[in-house]
Design an enzyme around this catalytic site. Structure first.
Site, PDB file in Angstrom:
ATOM      1  N   SER A 136       4.933  -1.344  -1.544  1.00 34.49           N
ATOM      2  CA  SER A 136       3.687  -0.566  -1.586  1.00 34.49           C
ATOM      3  C   SER A 136       3.167  -1.097  -0.293  1.00 34.49           C
ATOM      4  O   SER A 136       3.340  -2.232   0.638  1.00 34.49           O
ATOM      5  CB  SER A 136       3.086  -1.307  -2.692  1.00 34.49           C
ATOM      6  OG  SER A 136       2.590  -2.616  -2.516  1.00 34.49           O
ATOM      7  N   CYS A 137       1.932  -0.644   0.086  1.00 36.95           N
ATOM      8  CA  CYS A 137       0.873  -0.684   1.029  1.00 36.95           C
ATOM      9  C   CYS A 137       0.698  -2.394   1.484  1.00 36.95           C
ATOM     10  O   CYS A 137       0.697  -3.009   2.314  1.00 36.95           O
ATOM     11  CB  CYS A 137      -0.383   0.077   1.246  1.00 36.95           C
ATOM     12  SG  CYS A 137      -1.192  -0.303  -0.408  1.00 36.95           S
TER      13      CYS A 137
ATOM     14  N   HIS B 113      -7.524  -1.594   2.053  1.00 38.30           N
ATOM     15  CA  HIS B 113      -7.697  -3.026   1.159  1.00 38.30           C
ATOM     16  C   HIS B 113      -7.964  -3.980   2.393  1.00 38.30           C
ATOM     17  O   HIS B 113      -7.705  -3.944   3.399  1.00 38.30           O
ATOM     18  CB  HIS B 113      -6.356  -3.324   0.713  1.00 38.30           C
ATOM     19  CG  HIS B 113      -5.813  -2.246  -0.092  1.00 38.30           C
ATOM     20  ND1 HIS B 113      -6.276  -2.010  -1.299  1.00 38.30           N
ATOM     21  CD2 HIS B 113      -4.567  -1.485  -0.189  1.00 38.30           C
ATOM     22  CE1 HIS B 113      -5.614  -1.159  -2.071  1.00 38.30           C
ATOM     23  NE2 HIS B 113      -4.802  -1.054  -1.243  1.00 38.30           N
TER      24      HIS B 113
END
Lengths: 339, 339
Positions: B139-140, B220
């Site tokens: 994931s990121c 994020h």
């Protein structure tokens, strides 16, 4: 009865006034405000004698039809203790006035630590404020960190604290604050000022703090890591923290998933203004592994310092010891949720 | 030329399609989508052959006047590698189809680690994907953590990582996501899934992660603490990180104070969709003291995994080694800001 004057009647001042009035051993001599607004009108409605904080603005109160009891100097003279709840930096300007009338003064966390004789957190260093002339009640975040660190330091010793503070962009009423749809490292350098500020309470503590600002107004939220000196397990630490009256370990069954539900719970519980005087620690998050404690806690920026201000009044007047003062304050305010 | 099919044409899929087309050694066979919308129309405008991902919905494309090249099975059969960019959990459902046609498949980080032969981050474990049939591009957030950890592990060794992830409430287009004016511990338990996910890349790493969600959509933001095994100072670490093509140490002079200005900078720089493929590390925050590194980094959730998907295609087809692949990918996409 301790005669208490409150200079400043905004977010903190109005709460301190209500909290002092609720105490069995204190009276509010009056509150001072710079200009008439809804808070000034409510002070009058609540029968708090209202003093003008700035002479040049007296006519603004006249124009607004608000009766004044006098000027701030009279309030300071009539008080055994003044709680200065003016904006950051104004407290420092007021210091000479308090000295002129020989009235002990309590300042808020926005003032510099070197303005005062002692920085104060009731649980951690109540006794140091005895007979002091100038005491600073540390900020909401520093209060929240100190309350948590004190029992851990007592019980297990603390090797190091690492905390990331996700800070609300502003108080709910600060409608001009940001950020909007953004996350800002704030300050962008490491550490933030909070770690050094905790060192005004715990001088030898190894603590690093990082701050970020987000588009939320309800509470600050801390992501905490504490390396403990002596072994502990999750349940032991949970029981230790639950014993502290100003730490609220949120039970899982309440299904409080964030600041919004926490505030709603406080309002439903009948708390004045929906205040959360305690650190609100998410029980599910409380985890100890390899002597490292992790947890999330919410800090209600408008109210967690209120019990501390009340205790600081007793500490400087030496009218009660720590245990007695904290119990009296908590009982009078209603600290601790009835679960 | 490596023939690449892309199953899913949403946030990640459309970016993978553009990135694959930009490579000198790859061709896009086609893209598959479940239903017609603005993205489907743009795929046709860009001359990507469009395949129906679900047979029952073919008539929806007919009604919308969008010509289809066929069904997804035909795309899978014609591809040397399929990149599955469908929503979490759908990739697992598609696995048997890829096996049926004996086509190696790349999945995204939302799928379980045990669905695949290897979890992938180009900088950290490129070689492990050689000849694998099922590879998960992490994931990121895990990509962002892995990219940062890899050079630190190589150069200094890592004793422990502690990270607080302040997660955006949703992608910019996810208009139904929350929270609003709130900060949610998410997950409310410790650790979050990110630490264990990083362990799919670094199995022996000691890492604890905590997650919170806030009302922001742009990126994020990570608050990072790394205990290093061997001594280092701030400037050494800064120089080390600056050498990594997919770490962008934001220079102080740019005065980028948060995600909003970072995205504006990416748009001004002409980046497609304003994408930030690199970890964006605030230079001012980068601090080493007592062998502990602290920093803030922004992770652009829509795009940081795109170069990794491209590299994973070369890794499974064994058509280039790590260094060659990363350089080709970066050159073709334009990774690295021209400062």
């Amino acid at each position: 009865m301790i005669q208490v004057g409150i200079n400043g009647y905004g977010t903190i001042g109005k709460r301190v006034a209500d909290a002092v009035r609720a105490q069995p051993d204190m009276e509010v001599v009056g509150v001072a405000k710079t200009s008439p607004n809804f808070e000034a009108e409510q002070a009058v409605k609540k029968d708090f004698p209202l003093y003008a904080a700035v002479e040049e603005r007296i006519e603004l109160f006249d124009e607004a039809g608000i009766d004044l009891a006098g000027e701030v100097e009279e309030l300071v003279e009539a008080s055994d203790v003044v709680v200065d709840t003016t904006p950051s930096g104004i407290g420092a300007q007021n210091k000479s006035m308090y000295e002129e009338y020989d009235t002990p003064a309590l300042y808020q966390g926005g003032e510099d630590a070197d303005l005062v004789d002692v920085s104060f957190n009731a649980r951690s260093n109540y006794e140091e404020a005895a007979d002091a002339d100038h005491v600073r009640v540390v900020s909401c975040n520093t209060t929240g960190l100190s309350r948590l660190i004190a029992p851990l330091e007592d019980e297990y010793g603390v090797e190091k604290v690492r905390a990331t503070l996700v800070r609300r962009g502003g108080d709910p009423a600060q409608s001009g604050r940001g950020p909007i749809n953004d996350t800002l490292p704030d300050p962008i350098t490491v550490p933030s000022h909070h770690g050094p500020d905790v060192n005004t309470i715990f001088p030898d503590l190894d603590i690093d703090t990082l701050g970020m600002k987000v588009p939320a107004t309800l509470t600050h939220t801390h992501s905490i890591n504490v390396e403990l000196t002596y072994g502990a397990d999750t349940e032991e630490v949970r029981e230790l923290l639950k014993k502290e009256s100003r730490l609220f370990v949120i039970p899982e069954r309440l299904a409080i998933d964030g600041s919004g539900k926490l505030k709603e719970f406080a309002l439903d519980s009948g708390r004045p203004r929906g205040d959360v005087w305690e650190n609100a620690i998410w029980g599910e998050s409380l985890t100890v592994e390899d002597d490292e404690l992790y947890l999330f806690q919410a800090i209600h920026q408008e109210s967690d310092v209120i019990p501390e201000n009340v205790d600081a009044i007793r500490a400087v007047t030496e009218s009660a010891d720590r245990k007695e003062s904290m119990e009296t304050t908590d009982e009078a305010l209603g600290v601790g949720f009835d679960l």
